[in-house]
Scaffold this motif. Structure first.
Motif, short mmCIF file in Angstrom:
data_model
loop_
_atom_site.label_atom_id
_atom_site.label_comp_id
_atom_site.label_asym_id
_atom_site.label_seq_id
_atom_site.Cartn_x
_atom_site.Cartn_y
_atom_site.Cartn_z
N LYS A 269 0.83 -1.21 0.00
CA LYS A 269 0.00 0.00 0.00
C LYS A 269 0.86 1.25 0.00
O LYS A 269 0.70 2.15 -0.83
CB LYS A 269 -0.88 -0.05 1.25
CG LYS A 269 -1.93 1.03 1.31
CD LYS A 269 -2.74 0.88 2.57
CE LYS A 269 -3.52 2.14 2.85
NZ LYS A 269 -4.06 2.13 4.21
N ASN A 270 1.83 1.24 0.92
CA ASN A 270 2.73 2.39 1.03
C ASN A 270 3.58 2.56 -0.22
O ASN A 270 3.76 3.67 -0.74
CB ASN A 270 3.63 2.14 2.25
CG ASN A 270 4.07 3.40 2.89
OD1 ASN A 270 4.30 4.38 2.18
ND2 ASN A 270 4.18 3.41 4.19
N HIS B 291 1.69 3.90 -3.17
CA HIS B 291 1.45 5.33 -2.99
C HIS B 291 2.67 6.14 -3.45
O HIS B 291 2.54 7.12 -4.19
CB HIS B 291 1.14 5.59 -1.52
CG HIS B 291 0.54 6.92 -1.27
ND1 HIS B 291 -0.75 7.22 -1.61
CD2 HIS B 291 1.07 8.04 -0.74
CE1 HIS B 291 -1.00 8.46 -1.29
NE2 HIS B 291 0.09 8.99 -0.76
N ASN C 248 2.84 8.39 -7.01
CA ASN C 248 2.79 9.82 -6.79
C ASN C 248 4.12 10.50 -7.08
O ASN C 248 4.22 11.33 -7.97
CB ASN C 248 2.36 10.13 -5.35
CG ASN C 248 0.87 9.97 -5.19
OD1 ASN C 248 0.12 10.59 -5.92
ND2 ASN C 248 0.46 9.15 -4.26
#
Lengths: 165, 111
Positions: free
Chosen positions: A128-129, A132, A136
């Motif tokens: 998940k991290n 991200h 981004n």
């Protein structure tokens, strides 16, 4: 406990890396390299980088090593046909590799004082991290990687063609 | 609880241990490149060096609690995959032209 797992994985990785260099048969070298890659994947899991471990196994053991094996089979290199270097050159290679290792360890020795572990960001390696950050901050490099793959694919096909008309 | 165990895991293994393992793996790769004459083995040793660097980068990233290191490892893997595809194609072309996988035949590239 984890320390023993670390020692075991490190031992396995280094031993099979040596076997990659010293085994006579190229197919055995590839198989030992796969063992090394699995040991490194175990290290990634130990570092709590599960996504990296999965990608590592898929990309290296799944794709790259199959490519190597395929080329070895296709070129019919699965027996020892290689002339050896002279003993003098082998000794020089081993000694320079050892000296290089000493220099590398000596120069990296000073970094042991890394700042305290960032407790808020323990999940840095979780998917998940990582997703991200990847989508981004690293959006442009990610897209560039796709162009790189396209170029590599075109290049491989072009080089693999028998005769350019 | 989970964070506690992770902290224990990372603290249990000193960062120096990862540095030593990576340095040893990288040096084995360098030694293999110098030691062998088979093009494919040399190529595999280059992969070994790339992996040693990846391991060190992931270790530094994990010890700092920073995702950026792992993203870099991800990109290195992508570049390595592209490199292997092109490199093996070049290797096959060399083999087709010289009928050997010996790196010493390539000295004729000088002329």
């Amino acid at each position: 406990m984890t320390l023993y797992i670390f020692y075991f994985l490190s031992f396995l990785a280094i031993l099979s890396a040596f076997m990659v260099v010293f085994s006579k048969n190229p197919v055995h070298s590839v198989l030992y390299l796969i063992v090394t890659f699995f040991a490194i994947a175990g290290h990634y899991i130990l570092l709590n980088a599960q996504f990296l471990a999965a990608v590592h196994i898929i990309v290296y053991a799944g794709a790259i090593m199959v490519l190597f094996l395929y080329v070895i089979m296709m070129l019919n290199l699965n027996k020892e046909t290689e002339p050896h270097k002279s003993t003098y050159l082998k000794l020089a290679a081993t000694v320079s590799g050892g000296i290089f290792m000493v220099v590398l360890i000596g120069s990296l020795k000073g970094v042991e004082k890394i700042e305290n572990l960032n407790a808020a960001n323990q999940s840095a390696g979780l998917i998940k991290n990582l997703g991200h950050v990847l989508y981004n901050d690293y959006m442009l490099p990610f897209e560039m990687a796709s162009i790189l793959f396209l170029t590599a694919m075109v290049g491989a096909v072009l080089l693999g063609k028998n005769e350019l008309k | 609880m989970e964070q506690h165990t992770l902290a224990q895991t990372l603290y249990g293994i000193p960062l120096n241990a990862y540095i030593i393992v990576s340095a040893v793996l990288f040096s084995i790769g360098v030694m293999g490149v110098l030691y062998r004459r088979n093009l494919i083995i040399i190529f595999m040793c280059i992969e070994l060096m790339l992996n040693a660097v990846n391991l060190l980068l992931a270790a530094f990233g994990a010890y700092r609690g920073d995702s950026n290191g792992q993203v870099f490892v991800f990109f290195i893997m992508a570049v390595a995959a592209a490199e292997v595809a092109v490199g093996l194609a070049i290797l096959m072309m060399i083999y087709r032209n010289t009928k050997s996988s010996d790196i010493d035949t390539l000295t004729r590239l000088k002329w």
